[in-house]
Design a protein around this motif. Structure first.
Motif, PDB file in Angstrom:
ATOM      1  N   VAL A 154      14.213   5.500  13.074  1.00 30.59           N
ATOM      2  CA  VAL A 154      13.600   6.024  11.791  1.00 30.59           C
ATOM      3  C   VAL A 154      12.875   4.639  11.368  1.00 30.59           C
ATOM      4  O   VAL A 154      11.750   4.888  11.073  1.00 30.59           O
ATOM      5  CB  VAL A 154      14.896   6.289  10.800  1.00 30.59           C
ATOM      6  CG1 VAL A 154      14.093   6.370   9.652  1.00 30.59           C
ATOM      7  CG2 VAL A 154      15.351   7.591  11.298  1.00 30.59           C
ATOM      8  N   ALA A 155      13.419   3.589  11.409  1.00 29.20           N
ATOM      9  CA  ALA A 155      12.729   2.232  11.056  1.00 29.20           C
ATOM     10  C   ALA A 155      11.289   2.029  11.723  1.00 29.20           C
ATOM     11  O   ALA A 155      10.471   1.679  11.344  1.00 29.20           O
ATOM     12  CB  ALA A 155      13.592   0.984  11.086  1.00 29.20           C
ATOM     13  N   GLY A 156      11.594   2.403  13.020  1.00 25.02           N
ATOM     14  CA  GLY A 156      10.327   2.232  14.190  1.00 25.02           C
ATOM     15  C   GLY A 156       9.206   3.044  13.417  1.00 25.02           C
ATOM     16  O   GLY A 156       7.967   2.823  13.512  1.00 25.02           O
ATOM     17  N   ILE A 157       9.757   4.655  13.084  1.00 24.54           N
ATOM     18  CA  ILE A 157       8.450   5.271  13.011  1.00 24.54           C
ATOM     19  C   ILE A 157       7.798   5.199  11.279  1.00 24.54           C
ATOM     20  O   ILE A 157       6.731   5.203  11.065  1.00 24.54           O
ATOM     21  CB  ILE A 157       9.169   6.670  12.790  1.00 24.54           C
ATOM     22  CG1 ILE A 157       9.625   7.203  14.126  1.00 24.54           C
ATOM     23  CG2 ILE A 157       8.209   7.824  11.972  1.00 24.54           C
ATOM     24  CD1 ILE A 157       8.310   7.364  14.938  1.00 24.54           C
ATOM     25  N   SER A 158       8.799   4.698  10.348  1.00 26.26           N
ATOM     26  CA  SER A 158       8.410   4.571   9.053  1.00 26.26           C
ATOM     27  C   SER A 158       8.023   3.170   8.660  1.00 26.26           C
ATOM     28  O   SER A 158       7.228   3.159   7.448  1.00 26.26           O
ATOM     29  CB  SER A 158       9.555   5.048   8.220  1.00 26.26           C
ATOM     30  OG  SER A 158      10.894   4.388   8.435  1.00 26.26           O
ATOM     31  N   SER A 159       8.317   2.175   9.298  1.00 30.47           N
ATOM     32  CA  SER A 159       8.018   0.685   8.933  1.00 30.47           C
ATOM     33  C   SER A 159       8.445   0.425   7.524  1.00 30.47           C
ATOM     34  O   SER A 159       7.495   0.271   6.644  1.00 30.47           O
ATOM     35  CB  SER A 159       6.654   0.481   9.263  1.00 30.47           C
ATOM     36  OG  SER A 159       6.087   0.447  10.621  1.00 30.47           O
ATOM     37  N   PRO A 160       9.661   0.443   7.121  1.00 26.26           N
ATOM     38  CA  PRO A 160       9.847   0.412   5.600  1.00 26.26           C
ATOM     39  C   PRO A 160       9.857  -0.978   5.116  1.00 26.26           C
ATOM     40  O   PRO A 160       9.747  -2.015   5.659  1.00 26.26           O
ATOM     41  CB  PRO A 160      11.523   0.939   5.782  1.00 26.26           C
ATOM     42  CG  PRO A 160      11.936   0.225   7.103  1.00 26.26           C
ATOM     43  CD  PRO A 160      10.913   0.865   8.026  1.00 26.26           C
ATOM     44  N   ASN A 161       9.374  -0.743   3.828  1.00 28.40           N
ATOM     45  CA  ASN A 161       9.090  -2.091   2.874  1.00 28.40           C
ATOM     46  C   ASN A 161      10.544  -2.409   2.514  1.00 28.40           C
ATOM     47  O   ASN A 161      10.631  -3.728   2.270  1.00 28.40           O
ATOM     48  CB  ASN A 161       8.311  -1.723   1.835  1.00 28.40           C
ATOM     49  CG  ASN A 161       7.075  -0.978   2.319  1.00 28.40           C
ATOM     50  OD1 ASN A 161       6.691   0.116   2.640  1.00 28.40           O
ATOM     51  ND2 ASN A 161       5.896  -1.881   2.516  1.00 28.40           N
ATOM     52  N   GLU A 162      11.451  -1.573   2.376  1.00 28.64           N
ATOM     53  CA  GLU A 162      12.743  -2.018   1.647  1.00 28.64           C
ATOM     54  C   GLU A 162      13.758  -1.258   2.638  1.00 28.64           C
ATOM     55  O   GLU A 162      13.585   0.025   2.972  1.00 28.64           O
ATOM     56  CB  GLU A 162      12.930  -1.990   0.331  1.00 28.64           C
ATOM     57  CG  GLU A 162      12.103  -2.513  -0.570  1.00 28.64           C
ATOM     58  CD  GLU A 162      12.656  -3.834  -0.989  1.00 28.64           C
ATOM     59  OE1 GLU A 162      13.814  -4.039  -0.564  1.00 28.64           O
ATOM     60  OE2 GLU A 162      11.964  -4.591  -1.655  1.00 28.64           O
ATOM     61  N   LYS A 167       0.982  -1.162  -0.101  1.00 27.01           N
ATOM     62  CA  LYS A 167      -0.016   0.008  -0.031  1.00 27.01           C
ATOM     63  C   LYS A 167       0.984   1.384  -0.063  1.00 27.01           C
ATOM     64  O   LYS A 167       1.849   1.411   0.794  1.00 27.01           O
ATOM     65  CB  LYS A 167      -0.874   0.112   1.472  1.00 27.01           C
ATOM     66  CG  LYS A 167      -1.798   1.081   1.205  1.00 27.01           C
ATOM     67  CD  LYS A 167      -2.691   1.097   2.554  1.00 27.01           C
ATOM     68  CE  LYS A 167      -3.681   2.405   2.825  1.00 27.01           C
ATOM     69  NZ  LYS A 167      -4.518   2.547   3.816  1.00 27.01           N
ATOM     70  N   PRO A 168       0.688   2.332  -0.927  1.00 29.42           N
ATOM     71  CA  PRO A 168       1.616   3.393  -1.172  1.00 29.42           C
ATOM     72  C   PRO A 168       1.222   4.259  -0.007  1.00 29.42           C
ATOM     73  O   PRO A 168      -0.033   4.389   0.655  1.00 29.42           O
ATOM     74  CB  PRO A 168       1.029   4.028  -2.336  1.00 29.42           C
ATOM     75  CG  PRO A 168      -0.311   3.551  -2.392  1.00 29.42           C
ATOM     76  CD  PRO A 168      -0.366   2.213  -1.893  1.00 29.42           C
ATOM     77  N   PRO A 169       2.241   5.222   0.728  1.00 31.26           N
ATOM     78  CA  PRO A 169       3.763   5.150  -0.004  1.00 31.26           C
ATOM     79  C   PRO A 169       4.486   3.860   0.496  1.00 31.26           C
ATOM     80  O   PRO A 169       4.488   3.797   1.768  1.00 31.26           O
ATOM     81  CB  PRO A 169       4.147   6.595   0.535  1.00 31.26           C
ATOM     82  CG  PRO A 169       3.338   6.815   1.677  1.00 31.26           C
ATOM     83  CD  PRO A 169       1.860   6.037   1.725  1.00 31.26           C
ATOM     84  N   VAL A 170       5.232   3.370  -0.476  1.00 32.19           N
ATOM     85  CA  VAL A 170       6.024   2.173  -0.179  1.00 32.19           C
ATOM     86  C   VAL A 170       7.375   3.019   0.322  1.00 32.19           C
ATOM     87  O   VAL A 170       7.961   3.936  -0.417  1.00 32.19           O
ATOM     88  CB  VAL A 170       6.319   1.445  -1.337  1.00 32.19           C
ATOM     89  CG1 VAL A 170       7.555   0.720  -1.257  1.00 32.19           C
ATOM     90  CG2 VAL A 170       5.233   0.676  -2.001  1.00 32.19           C
ATOM     91  N   VAL A 171       7.701   2.620   1.710  1.00 35.39           N
ATOM     92  CA  VAL A 171       8.986   3.214   2.026  1.00 35.39           C
ATOM     93  C   VAL A 171      10.448   2.441   1.764  1.00 35.39           C
ATOM     94  O   VAL A 171      10.323   1.293   2.203  1.00 35.39           O
ATOM     95  CB  VAL A 171       8.715   3.558   3.632  1.00 35.39           C
ATOM     96  CG1 VAL A 171      10.111   4.144   4.338  1.00 35.39           C
ATOM     97  CG2 VAL A 171       7.480   4.218   3.980  1.00 35.39           C
ATOM     98  N   ILE A 172      10.926   3.279   1.380  1.00 39.66           N
ATOM     99  CA  ILE A 172      12.525   2.685   1.028  1.00 39.66           C
ATOM    100  C   ILE A 172      13.363   3.372   1.857  1.00 39.66           C
ATOM    101  O   ILE A 172      13.713   4.642   1.761  1.00 39.66           O
ATOM    102  CB  ILE A 172      12.721   2.494  -0.527  1.00 39.66           C
ATOM    103  CG1 ILE A 172      11.779   2.010  -1.385  1.00 39.66           C
ATOM    104  CG2 ILE A 172      14.454   2.030  -0.746  1.00 39.66           C
ATOM    105  CD1 ILE A 172      12.042   2.034  -2.873  1.00 39.66           C
ATOM    106  N   MET A 173      14.169   2.931   2.673  1.00 40.19           N
ATOM    107  CA  MET A 173      15.174   3.495   3.570  1.00 40.19           C
ATOM    108  C   MET A 173      16.555   3.006   3.115  1.00 40.19           C
ATOM    109  O   MET A 173      16.851   1.909   2.938  1.00 40.19           O
ATOM    110  CB  MET A 173      15.102   2.839   5.105  1.00 40.19           C
ATOM    111  CG  MET A 173      15.838   3.404   6.146  1.00 40.19           C
ATOM    112  SD  MET A 173      15.307   2.902   7.630  1.00 40.19           S
ATOM    113  CE  MET A 173      16.477   3.220   8.837  1.00 40.19           C
ATOM    114  N   MET A 174      17.221   3.951   2.931  1.00 43.69           N
ATOM    115  CA  MET A 174      18.951   3.944   2.460  1.00 43.69           C
ATOM    116  C   MET A 174      19.704   4.105   3.734  1.00 43.69           C
ATOM    117  O   MET A 174      19.555   5.099   4.369  1.00 43.69           O
ATOM    118  CB  MET A 174      18.978   4.912   1.415  1.00 43.69           C
ATOM    119  CG  MET A 174      18.004   5.092   0.410  1.00 43.69           C
ATOM    120  SD  MET A 174      17.836   3.730  -0.859  1.00 43.69           S
ATOM    121  CE  MET A 174      19.481   3.955  -1.824  1.00 43.69           C
ATOM    122  N   VAL A 175      20.275   3.005   3.889  1.00 45.48           N
ATOM    123  CA  VAL A 175      21.228   3.073   5.065  1.00 45.48           C
ATOM    124  C   VAL A 175      22.866   2.904   4.650  1.00 45.48           C
ATOM    125  O   VAL A 175      22.961   2.317   3.460  1.00 45.48           O
ATOM    126  CB  VAL A 175      21.028   2.109   6.208  1.00 45.48           C
ATOM    127  CG1 VAL A 175      19.583   2.360   6.639  1.00 45.48           C
ATOM    128  CG2 VAL A 175      21.126   0.677   5.640  1.00 45.48           C
TER     129      VAL A 175
END
Length: 475
Positions: free
Chosen positions: A209-217, A99-107
């Motif tokens: 940040v991952a806890g807030i955004s629940s990234p898909n990737e 479901k959008p927005p798909v969150v992609i977290m760059m680390v």
């Protein structure tokens, strides 16, 4: 990147292919050389051991040693194991079905190319998948990091989250999530902060940040030039952050390749993308089979066709194909193809992606021919009048002298270009139907660029004699 490793492996396999029969001792000696080559390429020792054991076990089997072409069989086994080492089957890109927005977290660490890769990925998603993306920089530590992403966003025409001075990463992530929903963005790219090394503060920030955004990737961006250190960094992140994939940057550099070959084994995660240059479109999906083919000198025609399709406009290609079919090929057409070659990565990259062209690529390097040659040839053609470009026969000695002065080169360089054009024109007159590359193949075949580049002519590459050099080359 893999040139040194490719050369070492090529020498080993050339000797194996040259023998009519192989013994178990022959295979074991070859594998010892392969082992040394992999270790010198900075591949992690556990990965090397696993690879050599797997290849040796299969290569000393009766079906290989007693086959008609045992050398070729061993090469096939090595190719299959290389593919497995790099991750097996290519991963189907990113998880974009959520479901959008798909969150992609760059680390990743500071200096790995994370911000540039974020912009490249935004452009990739927009142009290849038709996705509307929003990019947000969470890096409040590195000076001008947020401004850098904003500038890159303008260059790739992808929206970026407005900067609010003093706001911290977790708050920026919350604001980015809300903005992505309000703007109906399909994808939200979070460019997180890096450090010079892995530390507790960095990992705590990543987790928050991952806890807030629940990234898909969660994509780990790793600089290929850091070698074995890249593997250690990947291992540290894997233990702390739920990675879904790896992006290797600077794959076009002169690193030894160990990071790429070790990454899948160390992280257990697929390599999803590879950065292949500084330009913002220099990002490609990582395919283990294609990379293994490049390492073993088998080329990568599929990627070459994809580059051609992305670079060359279909209507232009069809128009050129029709002209060539009629035997028409003037200097304007040559200039168009030279510019297409530049857009596709230059001489070295194209030669390296064609099967059997590994030695030709080395010959190009040794002869001093590089991508400046394309610029020089373009300058020569640009110094001609429209009539001269359409009808090169008009170029007498006086005109050649004027063209040479206008391009900043020598008359002999103009003559070399004209001779190359004549060779290509003769080849084009024999073309009745153009193939998938819409004429680019002619640039490398006998009578085309193969007739003009040192090392691309001669037996095995079209049988055409090579010319002494190209305009602006060292020879």
């Amino acid at each position: 990147m893999f040139d040194n490793l490719s050369d070492r492996l090529g020498n080993v396999f050339d000797r194996l292919r040259g023998r009519g029969a192989l013994s178990e001792q022959d295979v074991r000696e070859a594998m010892r050389e392969v082992r040394v080559a992999l270790l010198e390429a900075d591949v992690a020792l556990p990965v090397v051991r696993r690879f050599i054991d797997a290849v040796t076990e299969k290569a000393i089997g009766a079906e290989v040693l007693k086959s008609v072409t045992p050398g070729q069989q061993v090469v096939k086994i090595v190719n299959d194991e290389l593919v497995e080492m790099l991750g097996g089957e290519a991963v189907e890109g990113l998880n974009l079905d959520a479901k959008p927005p798909v969150v992609i977290m760059m680390v990743g660490l500071q200096g790995s190319g994370k911000t540039t890769t974020t912009a490249k990925l935004g452009k990739f998603l927009k142009e290849r998948h038709g996705k509307k993306a929003l990019m947000a920089s969470l890096d409040v530590n590195r000076p001008a990091a947020q401004e850098q992403l904003a500038v890159l966003g303008e260059q790739v025409s992808v929206a970026t989250l407005p900067i609010v001075q003093g706001q911290q990463p977790v708050d920026i992530a919350r604001r980015a999530m809300e903005a992505a929903r309000l703007q109906s963005a399909d994808v939200l790219l979070l460019d997180t902060a890096g450090r010079l090394h892995v530390d507790e503060a960095l990992m705590a920030e990543m987790k928050a940040v991952a806890g807030i955004s629940s990234p898909n990737e969660v994509l780990l961006v790793v600089d290929s030039l850091t070698g074995q250190d890249a593997v250690n960094v990947a291992k540290s992140f894997t233990e702390e952050v739920p990675l879904t994939g790896v992006v290797l940057t600077r794959m076009d550099g002169d690193a030894r390749g160990g990071a790429a070959l070790s990454m899948r084994h160390v992280t257990g995660k697929p390599i999803k993308f590879a950065g292949t240059g500084e330009k913002l479109d220099a990002l490609e999906a990582f395919d283990p089979k294609r990379v293994a083919g490049r390492i073993l000198g088998m080329g990568d025609v599929v990627s070459l066709v994809e580059k051609a399709a992305a670079t060359i406009k279909e209507e232009d290609a069809e128009a050129l194909a029709k002209r060539m079919a009629k035997g028409q090929f003037d200097l304007n057409d040559l200039r168009t193809q030279l510019r297409q070659m530049q857009s596709m990565g230059g001489l070295g990259m194209l030669a390296g992606m064609l099967p059997g062209m590994k030695k030709a690529k080395a010959a190009l390097s040794q002869s001093g021919v590089d991508d400046k040659v394309l610029v020089h040839m373009d300058a020569i053609i640009g110094s001609m009048t429209p009539k001269e470009r359409a009808n090169p026969a008009l170029l007498n000695a006086k005109r050649k002298k004027r063209v040479a002065a206008g391009s900043g080169l020598q008359v002999q360089d103009v003559n070399k270009l004209l001779k190359m054009h004549q060779e290509m024109s003769r080849a084009m007159k024999q073309i009745k139907k153009m193939g998938g590359l819409k004429g680019l193949g002619a640039l490398f075949g006998g009578g085309g660029m193969g007739a003009a580049m040192p090392g691309l002519g001669g037996p095995g590459a079209g049988g055409m004699p090579g010319l002494p050099g190209l305009p602006g080359s060292k020879k």
